[in-house]
Scaffold this motif. Structure first.
Motif, PDB file in Angstrom:
ATOM      1  N   PHE B  70       0.860  -1.190   0.000  1.00  0.00           N
ATOM      2  CA  PHE B  70       0.000   0.000   0.000  1.00  0.00           C
ATOM      3  C   PHE B  70       0.888   1.229   0.000  1.00  0.00           C
ATOM      4  N   TYR B 101      -3.192   4.174  -2.098  1.00  0.00           N
ATOM      5  CA  TYR B 101      -4.130   4.381  -1.001  1.00  0.00           C
ATOM      6  C   TYR B 101      -4.548   5.849  -0.932  1.00  0.00           C
ATOM      7  N   LYS B 102      -5.840   6.110  -1.058  1.00  0.00           N
ATOM      8  CA  LYS B 102      -6.372   7.468  -0.956  1.00  0.00           C
ATOM      9  C   LYS B 102      -5.498   8.490  -1.682  1.00  0.00           C
ATOM     10  N   ASP B 125      -7.133   2.539  -4.761  1.00  0.00           N
ATOM     11  CA  ASP B 125      -8.105   2.498  -3.672  1.00  0.00           C
ATOM     12  C   ASP B 125      -8.400   3.943  -3.264  1.00  0.00           C
ATOM     13  N   LYS B 127     -10.935   5.646  -2.041  1.00  0.00           N
ATOM     14  CA  LYS B 127     -11.546   6.033  -0.769  1.00  0.00           C
ATOM     15  C   LYS B 127     -10.976   5.274   0.421  1.00  0.00           C
ATOM     16  N   GLY B 128     -10.054   4.357   0.155  1.00  0.00           N
ATOM     17  CA  GLY B 128      -9.460   3.623   1.266  1.00  0.00           C
ATOM     18  C   GLY B 128     -10.363   2.525   1.804  1.00  0.00           C
ATOM     19  N   ALA B 131      -8.498  -0.836   1.891  1.00  0.00           N
ATOM     20  CA  ALA B 131      -7.468  -0.811   2.936  1.00  0.00           C
ATOM     21  C   ALA B 131      -8.061  -1.187   4.292  1.00  0.00           C
ATOM     22  N   THR B 139      -0.006   4.260   5.412  1.00  0.00           N
ATOM     23  CA  THR B 139       0.971   3.850   4.413  1.00  0.00           C
ATOM     24  C   THR B 139       2.363   4.153   4.929  1.00  0.00           C
TER      25      THR B 139
END
Lengths: 664, 180
Positions: B70, B101-102, B125, B127-128, B131, B139
């Motif tokens: 991530f 991630y985001k 991803d 909006k996470g 995750a 991260t």
């Protein structure tokens, strides 16, 4: 051969340190002059051999001797000379050697300049200093020998992370270490005083220059690190509440408190056990910082390579040094008789309140830094508090602190008249209120805290000037009189004025840059432009450049006023993105145009294809005020340090030295 | 001898105990609840027209050890661990996939363009949400997977030295495990 010699010198230094630790202490207890006298030569010898060991390691770096493990891991034959030298202390093993070398130097300085000290006190200080030293020598020799050889000698070293190849970072760690080690002397004085069972104004005069020296070094070290982050990391941040940043900030906060409480001990012979406690805590935080960086217990970008064996060693060392000192404090501190009494409103109280808030601030930072560990260790939950927590707490906690900074210097010792001070501050308070209100008006619709903070910053700025003015009786006495008073101001009070004034300037900078930074980014082709704040940026050209150990892409960006680009450019920015030969890392070298109003910070990203580049720009209002403020603060510290009454090695006060002049 | 003089000692003892526990915890090596569990179900789009995205099926690979990392362009430590990832991505019998991630795909792409792209496949991803299913706390975080089962979770950046001391031995063990 040189590396083996270095190792040998290190062992010799350890031997002398053991002598320095044992004999003066026993001698002081038995009143044996001969045993106490052993302290000085042992301290000189220890410094001599640790310096030789340090030079041996430096030599290995200079000739790029990759058979030495540390050199192979951290250096590279193509590295510029400056970074080969800074590589010596840019890693775990080397930085320990650096630490211990300066620990020995400061010990030698106590031995040399300490001729005016009571014999037993000097002996005990040297002994405590040596005990701390033993811990570091053993740590190095048992777990992290800087002179370890490799059996297969590599052709080339690993190189230093290019992010760290920056002048700001060459001097950032050594200044921090000097600050930490400087606090060790203060610590040794505190422990020695506890053993003696005596703290008096002479003791405080002795401790003051060391505290001040350590504090100045710490300040410079922290600011250099912050400056590096600002220029090198390419996003215009200068403080991130990273655990390792916090680790240097905590001793700074406590040292600042100590600096002030030592004044009370000196002038009024009271607050003794508190001052002793602060001295112990300040150094404990230095050691704790070392532990946090090297044990891997809290994750941070700064961390050195971690190793459980080292972590365990440091933990035992911490338990002995800090736990032992606190135990000694618990048993012995009631021997310290409190001296002068003072009223609730007095200079003493002001200094006490300042101490209180600084200590609470340090405790908050400690809690925030430990939070991830605490919640993990006791509740099995992974969480961290992050910058918003620190920013909120500090923006509230600093308000009462600044209020005491405004009032404190105006208060008299023993008993002060608050009404009189209020009257004197009336004009200043009025202007500060006005400044706050104007800020609120101009930024109407935005957050309210920045406006409050601008008012408070202006208040402190003006009140520190007013305090100076009233001391020299400006406008009350003839101007000539005032000027001659100004010249006769003791350097230590210049230190206070500059310290508080610089703090105010820096504070205004912090408020400006944290509250009103703006950011813009755009992917641009040649000839295109973007706007940020009142500026227009035009991408003129992008050219490749070659440096000594990197290649770079350099943008040529013309900056003109937003309205009326035809009025011509203000300046041309040359931001770069560098790719290093030795490792696949790129670094951004932003170009910054600094004005008093704010910094324009321009960064060029990588090519987006089709002759287009990502350009990022930040406008950071009043950023330079922060740097200027810290320079003024450091200047104040240095001027105060040069005060004759407090120079290292001058235990007599002003009165005593005046008496000496008349002596036959 | 008033008791309050012992206060500093007691507080320090508390901190020391936390450190002692902390030393055995090792925040970057703490076993996660997902260890020895199958990878969560997910399917992520690619970064703006770059590749085909990433989904659970990509992680169930009988031939290779799969590493999922991530990352985000805004994350400083991700830059620090990047050289380590480049190394891992080049290993034989190892497939390295990334989950941004985001992060705005545009930023992720320019991040990878400037540092190099070590990943085989990348999922975005935005909006996470994915995750969360992976129990990611921040991260960078890295998972080592064999046959669709998560075997190791690394929290925080992988330091250069940890590659040799920690990650490679784990991969080697997992590879040998299959051979026997």
């Amino acid at each position: 051969m040189i590396a083996e010699l270095g190792h040998y010198f290190l062992v010799l230094a350890l031997g002398l340190t053991v002598i320095q630790a044992i004999f003066p202490m026993i001698g002081a207890a038995r009143g044996s002059d001969r045993m106490m006298m052993l302290g000085q030569p042992a301290a000189y010898g220890q410094f001599f051999f640790s310096l030789l060991a340090f030079l041996a390691l430096t030599y290995s770096y200079l000739i790029s001797d990759f058979s030495v493990s540390v050199v192979a891991r951290n250096s590279h034959s193509l590295k510029p000379l400056l970074y080969k030298i800074s590589g010596v202390w840019g890693n775990h093993e080397g930085s320990l050697l650096f630490w211990v070398m300066f620990l020995a130097l400061f010990g030698a300085m106590v031995a040399y300049f300490g001729k005016g000290l009571p014999k037993s006190l000097r002996a005990r200080v040297l002994s405590v200093q040596a005990m701390v030293g033993i811990g570091f020598y053993l740590f190095m020799l048992l777990t992290s020998n800087p002179f370890d050889r490799l059996s297969d000698v590599p052709f080339e070293g690993n190189g230093l992370n290019p992010l760290l190849q920056d002048p700001g970072l060459v001097f950032h760690p050594p200044f921090l270490y000097l600050g930490y080690v400087g606090l060790s002397v203060v610590f040794s004085f505190a422990i020695a005083a506890l053993i003696e069972g005596r703290v008096d104004p002479a003791w405080a005069r002795w401790v003051r220059p060391w505290t001040l020296l350590a504090w100045v070094f710490l300040t410079i070290g922290i600011v250099l690190g912050s400056w590096w982050a600002y220029y090198e990391l390419g996003w215009g941040g200068w403080w991130a509440w990273d655990p390792v940043e916090n680790a240097s900030f905590m001793p700074w906060l406590v040292a600042t408190a100590l600096l002030h409480s030592a004044i009370v001990v000196e002038k009024r012979d009271t607050l003794k056990s508190w001052t002793i406690l602060l001295a112990i805590i300040a150094f404990s935080f230095s050691l704790l910082g070392t532990f946090i960086v090297r044990s891997g217990i809290i994750t941070s970008v700064h961390a050195f390579a971690t190793d459980p064996e080292r972590g365990l060693y440091i933990l035992v060392f911490l338990a002995l040094v800090i736990g032992g000192s606190f135990l000694l404090f618990a048993i012995r501190s009631d021997k310290l008789q409190a001296g002068g009494l003072f009223a609730p409103i007095s200079r003493e109280s002001g200094l006490m309140i300042n101490n209180l808030f600084l200590s609470v601030a340090a405790a908050v930072v400690l809690y925030g830094t430990m939070h991830p560990l605490l919640s993990d260790a006791f509740f099995g939950v992974k969480s961290s508090v992050g910058p918003p927590f620190f920013n909120l707490v500090f923006s509230l906690l600093m308000i009462p602190l600044v209020v005491t900074m405004v009032y404190g210097p105006h208060l008299k010792w023993k008993r002060a008249d608050i009404k009189g001070v209020n009257q004197r501050l009336m004009a200043v308070t009025g202007i500060a209120l006005l400044a706050g209100l104007m800020t609120f008006y101009v930024t109407y619709g935005g957050a309210i805290m920045p406006a409050i903070w601008i008012g408070i910053g202006v208040w402190l700025l003006l009140s520190s000037l007013q305090e100076l003015a009233s001391r020299i009786k400006l406008f009350q006495a003839p101007f000539k009189d005032s000027m001659s008073r100004l010249r006769r101001q003791p350097r230590s009070s210049w230190g206070m004025t500059l310290g508080h004034f610089g703090f105010a300037v820096g504070l205004l900078g912090i408020v400006g840059t944290s509250a009103w930074t703006i950011e813009a980014q755009k992917v641009m082709g040649l000839g295109e432009d973007m706007t940020i704040g009142d500026y227009r940026l035009t991408l003129k050209d992008v050219i490749p450049v070659a440096g000594p150990n990197y290649t770079a892409v350099r943008g040529i960006i013309s900056v003109s006023p937003k309205n009326g680009a035809e009025n011509g450019e203000i300046f041309i920015a040359y931001p770069e993105t560098r790719t290093y030969v030795s490792s696949p890392i790129t670094t951004t070298e932003g170009d910054v145009k600094t004005t008093m109003a704010g910094d324009l910070f321009i960064v060029i990203g990588e090519s987006q294809g089709q002759g287009r580049w990502g350009i990022r720009a930040y406008y950071k209002p009043m950023q330079v005020w922060f740097w200027i403020g810290t320079i003024i603060v450091v200047l104040g510290g240095l001027i105060s340090l040069s005060d004759r009454r407090y120079r290292i090695g001058s235990p007599q006060g002003q009165k005593a030295s005046r008496k000496m002049k008349h002596a036959p | 001898m008033p008791l309050k003089r012992f206060l500093p000692l007691f507080i320090f003892a508390g901190i020391l105990i936390a450190f002692m526990i902390g030393l055995s915890l090792k925040p970057s090596e703490i076993p996660s609840g997902l260890i020895n569990k199958p990878v969560p179900d997910f399917s992520l789009p690619p970064l703006q027209g770059d590749g085909i995205g990433l989904s659970t099926a990509d992680l169930i690979d009988p031939e290779n050890i799969v590493i999922v990392n991530f990352f985000a362009s805004w994350c400083g430590p991700c830059r620090v661990e990047h050289p380590a990832l480049e190394l891992l991505g080049k290993l034989d019998g190892v497939k390295l996939h990334g989950i941004a991630y985001k992060d705005r795909p545009k930023n992720s792409l320019s991040f990878l363009k400037s540092l190099g792209n070590p990943y085989d496949k990348i999922g975005a991803d935005l909006k996470g949400r994915v995750a969360i299913d992976w129990g990611v706390t921040g991260t960078p975080e890295t998972f080592i997977i064999k046959n669709g089962i998560i075997r190791y979770q690394h929290i925080g950046p992988i330091h250069q030295m940890q590659v040799d001391d920690l990650i490679l031995p784990i991969i080697k063990n997992l590879q040998q495990e299959g051979a026997s």
